[in-house]
Scaffold this active site. Structure first.
Site, mmCIF file in Angstrom:
data_model
loop_
_atom_site.group_PDB
_atom_site.id
_atom_site.type_symbol
_atom_site.label_atom_id
_atom_site.label_comp_id
_atom_site.label_asym_id
_atom_site.label_seq_id
_atom_site.Cartn_x
_atom_site.Cartn_y
_atom_site.Cartn_z
ATOM 1 N N LYS A 98 -35.676 -25.683 44.548
ATOM 2 C CA LYS A 98 -35.085 -26.187 43.295
ATOM 3 C C LYS A 98 -34.510 -27.570 43.584
ATOM 4 O O LYS A 98 -33.356 -27.690 43.993
ATOM 5 C CB LYS A 98 -33.982 -25.248 42.812
ATOM 6 C CG LYS A 98 -34.448 -23.854 42.426
ATOM 7 C CD LYS A 98 -33.283 -23.004 41.922
ATOM 8 C CE LYS A 98 -33.732 -21.601 41.557
ATOM 9 N NZ LYS A 98 -32.589 -20.715 41.222
ATOM 10 N N ASP A 156 -32.099 -23.208 47.202
ATOM 11 C CA ASP A 156 -31.379 -23.528 45.960
ATOM 12 C C ASP A 156 -30.390 -24.659 46.279
ATOM 13 O O ASP A 156 -30.787 -25.814 46.359
ATOM 14 C CB ASP A 156 -30.705 -22.227 45.491
ATOM 15 C CG ASP A 156 -30.083 -22.327 44.115
ATOM 16 O OD1 ASP A 156 -30.211 -23.369 43.465
ATOM 17 O OD2 ASP A 156 -29.451 -21.352 43.674
#
Ligand code: 5GP
Ligand code: MG
Length: 180
Positions: free
Chosen positions: A135, A107
């Site tokens: 991501k 992330d």
């Protein structure tokens, strides 16, 4: 199952199992190619989230290798420091090894950056990161994410090893939060 309810929240499928398997085959092919001349690389699977991904990835790896399972802790004494600063469960000498980290999701990148630095301090010969999910819009660090099977938007996802408050790890598809 198209929809699941975990605690108070509802989720819907965004990445079906068949697509996950195709992406894993493709990332394994790159790893097989990159490590074919390497002497016994060591995969380090980060528990709990990466357990399902690790199993499916390893079935597609075709060179001799080792795998160890680790946990990361952010505790120093009894106080959580918020920064991952310890590797738990490592029974293998890392000095001089070629290490491939297996992660569930990257992330902001804080976790893999810390782990990467800890592995360098332990004297690894090389370290590469292999993650099931990345991501890109959230990733803020400089260390290369060498292998990312699937790129996703900045949404909260569960399933295939990933949890919402410890539920959801057992489902074979990947789900996204579906606010109603
Ligand atoms: P990072 O340090 O890269 O910001 O975050 C990594 C960790 O946050 C992951 O290992 C995972 O535990 C958690 N995480 C980040 N995004 C998600 C998500 O969409 N779903 C779930 N279940 N966990 C996430
Ligand atoms: Mg993780």
């Amino acid at each position: 199952m198209e929809r699941i309810k975990l605690h108070d929240k509802e989720f819907k499928v965004i990445i079906p199992h068949s697509q996950i398997q195709e992406s894993i085959k493709s990332v394994a092919k790159q790893i097989n190619n990159d490590y074919k001349n390497c002497d016994t690389p060591l995969f380090l699977s980060v528990l709990n989230g990466a357990f399902m991904f690790s199993a499916d990835l390893m079935k597609n790896i075709d060179f001799n290798c080792e795998i160890s399972f680790i946990k990361l802790s952010s505790y120093s004494g009894t106080e959580s420091t918020g920064v991952v600063n310890e590797i738990i469960g490592l029974g293998t000498e890392l000095n001089g090894r070629d290490v491939i980290v297996i992660e569930d999701i990257v992330d902001t990148g804080g976790t893999v950056e810390n782990l990467h630095d800890m592995l360098i301090k332990k004297g690894v010969k090389s370290v590469k990161i292999c993650t099931l999910l990345l991501k890109p819009d959230a990733y803020k660090k400089d260390i290369p994410i060498d292998y990312a099977a699937i790129r996703i938007p900045n949404d909260f996802i569960v399933g295939y090893g990933l949890d919402y408050d410890e539920l959801g790890r057992n489902y074979k598809d990947i789900y996204v939060l579906d606010p109603k």
